[in-house]
Scaffold this motif. Sequence first.
Motif, PDB file in Angstrom:
ATOM      1  N   MET A   1      46.030  47.907 -13.373  1.00 28.67           N
ATOM      2  CA  MET A   1      45.654  47.673 -11.973  1.00 28.67           C
ATOM      3  C   MET A   1      46.596  48.466 -11.050  1.00 28.67           C
ATOM      4  N   THR A   2      46.007  49.198 -10.089  1.00 26.21           N
ATOM      5  CA  THR A   2      46.845  50.051  -9.258  1.00 26.21           C
ATOM      6  C   THR A   2      47.190  49.396  -7.927  1.00 26.21           C
ATOM      7  N   GLY A   3      46.285  48.626  -7.353  1.00 26.76           N
ATOM      8  CA  GLY A   3      46.510  48.066  -6.016  1.00 26.76           C
ATOM      9  C   GLY A   3      45.957  49.038  -4.993  1.00 26.76           C
ATOM     10  N   LEU A   4      45.128  48.516  -4.096  1.00 27.15           N
ATOM     11  CA  LEU A   4      44.475  49.354  -3.097  1.00 27.15           C
ATOM     12  C   LEU A   4      45.161  49.167  -1.763  1.00 27.15           C
ATOM     13  N   SER A   5      45.304  50.256  -1.004  1.00 28.05           N
ATOM     14  CA  SER A   5      45.671  50.060   0.399  1.00 28.05           C
ATOM     15  C   SER A   5      44.999  51.151   1.219  1.00 28.05           C
ATOM     16  N   ASP A   6      44.776  50.849   2.497  1.00 30.56           N
ATOM     17  CA  ASP A   6      43.994  51.770   3.324  1.00 30.56           C
ATOM     18  C   ASP A   6      44.910  52.724   4.099  1.00 30.56           C
ATOM     19  N   SER A   7      44.311  53.481   5.020  1.00 31.31           N
ATOM     20  CA  SER A   7      45.087  54.506   5.743  1.00 31.31           C
ATOM     21  C   SER A   7      46.111  53.898   6.686  1.00 31.31           C
ATOM     22  N   PHE A   8      46.011  52.587   6.918  1.00 30.52           N
ATOM     23  CA  PHE A   8      46.968  51.931   7.816  1.00 30.52           C
ATOM     24  C   PHE A   8      47.902  51.016   7.022  1.00 30.52           C
ATOM     25  N   GLN A   9      48.047  51.339   5.737  1.00 32.67           N
ATOM     26  CA  GLN A   9      48.947  50.616   4.816  1.00 32.67           C
ATOM     27  C   GLN A   9      48.603  49.145   4.680  1.00 32.67           C
ATOM     28  N   ARG A  10      47.342  48.795   4.915  1.00 31.86           N
ATOM     29  CA  ARG A  10      46.951  47.404   4.678  1.00 31.86           C
ATOM     30  C   ARG A  10      46.540  47.259   3.215  1.00 31.86           C
ATOM     31  N   PRO A  11      47.132  46.310   2.486  1.00 31.22           N
ATOM     32  CA  PRO A  11      46.679  46.076   1.109  1.00 31.22           C
ATOM     33  C   PRO A  11      45.268  45.480   1.124  1.00 31.22           C
ATOM     34  N   THR A  52      29.005  44.343 -11.930  1.00 35.05           N
ATOM     35  CA  THR A  52      29.518  45.686 -12.259  1.00 35.05           C
ATOM     36  C   THR A  52      30.434  46.180 -11.137  1.00 35.05           C
ATOM     37  N   VAL A  53      30.021  45.944  -9.895  1.00 37.17           N
ATOM     38  CA  VAL A  53      30.866  46.346  -8.759  1.00 37.17           C
ATOM     39  C   VAL A  53      32.178  45.555  -8.794  1.00 37.17           C
ATOM     40  N   VAL A  54      32.074  44.257  -9.056  1.00 40.31           N
ATOM     41  CA  VAL A  54      33.290  43.420  -9.080  1.00 40.31           C
ATOM     42  C   VAL A  54      34.245  43.912 -10.171  1.00 40.31           C
ATOM     43  N   ARG A  55      33.700  44.244 -11.332  1.00 37.63           N
ATOM     44  CA  ARG A  55      34.573  44.700 -12.424  1.00 37.63           C
ATOM     45  C   ARG A  55      35.320  45.976 -12.023  1.00 37.63           C
ATOM     46  N   GLU A  59      39.469  46.332 -11.232  1.00 38.40           N
ATOM     47  CA  GLU A  59      40.384  47.286 -11.877  1.00 38.40           C
ATOM     48  C   GLU A  59      41.228  48.020 -10.842  1.00 38.40           C
ATOM     49  N   MET A  60      40.775  47.991  -9.593  1.00 42.67           N
ATOM     50  CA  MET A  60      41.534  48.685  -8.542  1.00 42.67           C
ATOM     51  C   MET A  60      42.436  47.743  -7.764  1.00 42.67           C
ATOM     52  N   GLY A  61      42.410  46.462  -8.074  1.00 48.37           N
ATOM     53  CA  GLY A  61      43.334  45.543  -7.402  1.00 48.37           C
ATOM     54  C   GLY A  61      42.668  44.442  -6.605  1.00 48.37           C
ATOM     55  N   ILE A  62      41.316  44.437  -6.536  1.00 38.41           N
ATOM     56  CA  ILE A  62      40.654  43.310  -5.865  1.00 38.41           C
ATOM     57  C   ILE A  62      40.827  42.079  -6.759  1.00 38.41           C
ATOM     58  N   ASN A  63      41.391  40.990  -6.211  1.00 41.02           N
ATOM     59  CA  ASN A  63      41.540  39.789  -7.038  1.00 41.02           C
ATOM     60  C   ASN A  63      40.940  38.541  -6.403  1.00 41.02           C
ATOM     61  N   LYS A  64      40.332  38.703  -5.208  1.00 38.52           N
ATOM     62  CA  LYS A  64      39.670  37.561  -4.555  1.00 38.52           C
ATOM     63  C   LYS A  64      38.255  37.951  -4.185  1.00 38.52           C
ATOM     64  N   VAL A  65      37.336  37.037  -4.469  1.00 37.46           N
ATOM     65  CA  VAL A  65      35.924  37.298  -4.173  1.00 37.46           C
ATOM     66  C   VAL A  65      35.363  36.103  -3.420  1.00 37.46           C
ATOM     67  N   ARG A  66      34.631  36.376  -2.345  1.00 36.72           N
ATOM     68  CA  ARG A  66      33.918  35.301  -1.638  1.00 36.72           C
ATOM     69  C   ARG A  66      32.435  35.632  -1.635  1.00 36.72           C
ATOM     70  N   GLU A  87      34.328  35.673 -15.408  1.00 38.57           N
ATOM     71  CA  GLU A  87      34.714  36.339 -16.666  1.00 38.57           C
ATOM     72  C   GLU A  87      35.661  37.506 -16.432  1.00 38.57           C
ATOM     73  N   VAL A  88      35.742  37.986 -15.194  1.00 39.47           N
ATOM     74  CA  VAL A  88      36.642  39.115 -14.897  1.00 39.47           C
ATOM     75  C   VAL A  88      38.056  38.538 -14.759  1.00 39.47           C
ATOM     76  N   LYS A  89      38.873  38.822 -15.745  1.00 35.22           N
ATOM     77  CA  LYS A  89      40.158  38.121 -15.895  1.00 35.22           C
ATOM     78  C   LYS A  89      41.052  38.205 -14.659  1.00 35.22           C
ATOM     79  N   THR A  90      41.053  39.349 -13.956  1.00 33.91           N
ATOM     80  CA  THR A  90      42.014  39.502 -12.859  1.00 33.91           C
ATOM     81  C   THR A  90      41.510  38.937 -11.533  1.00 33.91           C
ATOM     82  N   ILE A  91      40.275  38.421 -11.519  1.00 31.88           N
ATOM     83  CA  ILE A  91      39.812  37.743 -10.294  1.00 31.88           C
ATOM     84  C   ILE A  91      40.342  36.318 -10.351  1.00 31.88           C
ATOM     85  N   ASP A  92      41.274  35.985  -9.440  1.00 30.45           N
ATOM     86  CA  ASP A  92      41.867  34.653  -9.559  1.00 30.45           C
ATOM     87  C   ASP A  92      41.377  33.673  -8.497  1.00 30.45           C
TER      88      ASP A  92
END
Length: 327
Positions: A1-11, A52-55, A59-66, A87-92
């Motif tokens: 997992m890499t962790g995503l952040s945008d152009s304004f350094q927001r994770p 498929t999108v969630v998976r 892998e890019m660092g999304i760990n919360k889904v609503r 089933e996606v292990k890193t979604i907590d």
Amino acid sequence: MTGLSDSFQRPINYLRISVTDRCNLRCVYCMPEEGVALMAHGDILSYEEIATVVRAAAEMGINKVRLTGGEPLVRTGLPQLVRLIAEVKTIDDISLTTNGILLARYAAELKEAGLRRVNISLDTLQPERFRQITRCGELEDTLAGIEAAHAAGLEPVKINVVVLAGVNDDELTDFAQKTISDGWHVRFIEHMPVNGDDSGLLKLVSVAEMRRRIEALGQLEPWKADVGNGPAKYFRLPGATGTIGFITPVTEHFCYQCNRLRLTADGKLRPCLLSEEEIDLREPLRRGATADELKTLIEKAVASKPKGHRLAEGRQPKGRPFSQVGG
Ligand code: SAM
């Protein structure tokens, strides 16, 4: 997992998914009485496509889904989607935003599938007013949904109230009282002037004014409870086990801490609720795009997140109604 952040350094670690544009209510500030033009069924992502999108996102660092909508519970088999995401292990954290009308029927099954918590939208505690605001709903159904959510352990159950001047702002203390009598976690949300709403009837009540009225019940003490990781500021009244939150998208916007991406029911990735920009994932998904291709598109959406919205300057996003983007 890499962790995503945008152009304004927001994770960026949070994906809100609209699973349907359909709704079983017609709230006056959200939809016209006759409803809005609906997406064709074939245009809506299947649960497997959403997963498929969630998976890829996970892998890019999304760990919360609503999951939201429209009304997510009008889509058949929602627990099946919850199961796929769980089933996606890193979604907590998997949560749901719902009007609660159908929740009593599904709460236990959703919990068993892996749903962790729910936000329930409820703008009035008065049955007749509920019918007026929602145009077709029954308060007792949403109240039964709230009870069922507690019984199923979908905690914390948060009650979201959009405050409208002259419509329900006389109930601020009734809702606040519920944090004492029933331990409710109530969040008061400023009405956003979107959906071409310039009626002048749906006026915003400032948080300062809300606080002033609520403090008739006692002084609000700042509260850092484990009830949120979003933009609400939390308080407690003396003797309350529940909390009061304020969400101020207009007067004190919190874009600087926005950690979200949105996926519309027809498969567009939206960097921001209040901008018109979107990136299509449905066509790539349906021609069999690889996970890497999807990730490139997700990165593109993250890179194009705007710094902030301009609602306070009277700038409304054009294009889709709010109900399609998943509020
Ligand atoms: N049907 C679900 C529900 O009622 O929670 C999910 C979708 S609904 C669009 C999500 C939330 O957006 C609801 O809490 C609703 O009150 C809120 N909402 C809709 N239009 C809004 C507006 N103009 N300003 C503020 N909140 C709004």
